[in-house]
Design an enzyme around this catalytic site. Structure first.
Site, PDB file in Angstrom:
ATOM      1  N   ASP A  42      40.311  30.279  47.654  1.00  0.00           N
ATOM      2  CA  ASP A  42      40.203  28.788  47.816  1.00  0.00           C
ATOM      3  C   ASP A  42      41.689  27.952  47.854  1.00  0.00           C
ATOM      4  O   ASP A  42      41.499  26.922  48.049  1.00  0.00           O
ATOM      5  CB  ASP A  42      39.981  28.514  46.344  1.00  0.00           C
ATOM      6  CG  ASP A  42      38.531  28.856  45.831  1.00  0.00           C
ATOM      7  OD1 ASP A  42      37.488  28.524  46.632  1.00  0.00           O
ATOM      8  OD2 ASP A  42      38.211  29.688  44.936  1.00  0.00           O
ATOM      9  N   HIS A  66      43.508  36.749  41.094  1.00  0.00           N
ATOM     10  CA  HIS A  66      42.017  36.883  41.204  1.00  0.00           C
ATOM     11  C   HIS A  66      41.810  37.957  40.192  1.00  0.00           C
ATOM     12  O   HIS A  66      42.545  38.875  39.918  1.00  0.00           O
ATOM     13  CB  HIS A  66      42.025  37.446  42.650  1.00  0.00           C
ATOM     14  CG  HIS A  66      40.325  37.303  42.992  1.00  0.00           C
ATOM     15  ND1 HIS A  66      39.540  38.475  42.605  1.00  0.00           N
ATOM     16  CD2 HIS A  66      39.412  36.350  43.597  1.00  0.00           C
ATOM     17  CE1 HIS A  66      38.246  38.022  42.976  1.00  0.00           C
ATOM     18  NE2 HIS A  66      38.429  36.822  43.452  1.00  0.00           N
TER      19      HIS A  66
END
Ligand code: CMC
Length: 432
Positions: A365, A308
């Protein structure tokens, strides 16, 4: 603004730049005067370290895995709220009281239908059209069907109603696009169902097979939408703000956000995760092969669902989703081999120096697709689910951007030009 300044030394000159301090103590050098004073711009491709605005909506501490909406921990909101309460919070800054929540729920029902003429749109997309392109197109066209809600004179005055309208209609569009893609009759929203139940019912109810609304699914959907509701200046939210800064009204700005979210490095990652897990499963669970490809500097392949831009520890949303995935699958007795693959992959990655040294942990996700599968939502609808969740965040940022004189200036990054400086023009017949 703090009393401290930063000094920039350039060509023998010293420039004093103000320091801006956030309410949580992070400091930023305000470089806005640097160009005027020194003729220098700053270079930061991908906005790795550039704050584009001041914002009071979401706080994110990527090193410590903290995410808060309007000061409330994401864990508390996901545990105790329904999605529309959180949407209200993001837009208005406060959680609704009983009366405000009832009114908001009523608006969700009141505005749930879409103009019947819009239903014909669905017939003109090719059969395999992506639900994301349908969603983006139809959201933009809401501007023409409901211009009174997208008026120049009322940019944020009636945002609670505008939010209810948009949340409710986009949910209907999403469910209708699924039904149309399956060639099934549309199921209209019902006045007796809440936001999430209504969505599941519109998706899965059929004339000959009535859908039984399962409270555990409704609660999981609420949780997922809450966890996706905002994430400060991510790619799609920055897009909404940037497009909106040109004076574009809310609906087309949201439509642009939907397009940005579509990308596999952003909201589209939840689809890519399932594809990756399926591939590993079909490849006799050859984990080493895929981990090896992801680590190879000459191979652009990445393990989707890991890493991320901001989180350098476990994404707090991923933690909640992982636990919810276990609850759903065990309580509803659903077995999914992809969950086993996901767990084994995470286990291996977390022991691997490559991933440890780069702080690559599962992101939001990684597990969300497995819950969506358990709900019966097809893979190509996963990013639509992300968009449904992210809507309140986009609206809140669009509104905030318009209310703040400084950040509502038209967005216009600079560049470092690296092309040819100047050359003489050669007419077409004389070019070699
Ligand atoms: N698999 C393998 N290596 C990775 C991965 C990954 N998923 N993510 C980053 N790296 C490596 C990258 O190659 C680089 O290595 P090196 O230093 O040797 O060049 C290092 O880690 C730093 O990566 P980066 O490209 O600087 O990281 P970024 O902040 O630009 O990108 C990211 C963040 C999310 C785009 C990236 O981690 C990625 O591509 N992840 C997979 C896609 C994904 O899961 N996206 C969903 C993000 S969460 C949903 C959302 O908020 O939108």
């Amino acid at each position: 603004m703090s009393n401290q300044t930063a000094q920039v030394h350039l060509d023998g000159q010293i420039y004093e730049l103000p320091i801006v301090e956030s309410t949580t103590g992070e400091r930023a050098i305000d470089i806005r005067s640097l160009l005027r004073l020194s003729g220098h711009t700053t270079y930061d491709s991908g906005f790795m370290n550039t704050a584009s605005c001041e914002s009071g909506i979401t706080y994110l501490d990527g090193n410590n895995g903290i995410l808060r909406y309007r000061g409330y921990d994401i864990e508390d909101l996901a545990e105790n709220c329904v999605f529309i309460e959180v949407a209200y919070l993001l837009i208005n800054g406060e959680l609704p009281d009983h009366e405000e929540l009832e009114k908001f729920k009523y608006d969700m029902i009141r505005y749930a239908l879409i103009h019947e003429d819009m239903i014909h749109f669905f017939d003109h997309f090719p059969p395999n059209a992506s639900p994301m392109s349908i969603l983006s197109t139809m959201t933009g066209s809401l501007h023409d069907f409901y211009p009174e809600m997208d008026l120049e004179e009322d940019p944020y005055g009636g945002m609670t109603t505008t939010t209810a309208r948009l949340l409710s209609k986009i949910r209907t569009i999403a469910a209708f696009s699924y039904k149309k893609s399956m060639g099934l009759p549309l199921v209209y929203p019902r006045a007796d169902l809440n936001y999430c139940s209504n969505f599941l019912n519109m998706m899965f109810d059929r004339p000959n097979m009535p859908y039984k609304i399962e409270p555990l699914m409704v609660s999981a959907l609420n949780k997922l939408l809450i966890l996706h509701a905002d994430h400060e200046q991510n790619c799609s939210t920055s897009t909404v703000r940037l497009v909106g800064s040109a004076g574009v009204r809310l609906y087309p700005s949201i439509s642009a956000g939907i397009s940005a979210l579509w990308g596999p490095l952003h909201g589209g990652a939840n689809v890519a995760v399932i594809r990756m897990l399926e591939l590993i499963y079909a490849d006799d669970c050859d984990f080493d092969k895929y981990i090896g490809m992801a680590k190879d500097p000459d191979n652009p392949y990445r393990l989707t669902g890991f890493g991320h831009r901001v989180y350098k520890t476990y994404d707090p949303r991923a933690k909640i989703i992982k636990a919810a995935t276990h609850d759903i699958l065990s309580q509803l007795n659903i077995s999914d081999p992809l969950l086993d693959i996901a767990q084994e992959l995470e286990y291996r990655v977390q022991k691997d120096d490559y991933f440890i040294s780069r702080n690559l942990y599962p992101n939001v996700d990684f597990y969300s697709g497995i819950i969506y599968r358990a709900m019966g939502i097809p893979t190509n609808m996963f990013t639509v689910m992300f968009a449904l969740g992210r809507l309140p965040g986009w609206i809140a940022h669009w509104q905030e951007m318009h209310m703040d004189k400084e950040s509502s200036r038209i967005g216009r990054p600079r560049q470092v030009y690296n092309g040819i400086v100047k050359r003489p023009f050669v007419p077409v017949g004389q070019r070699g």
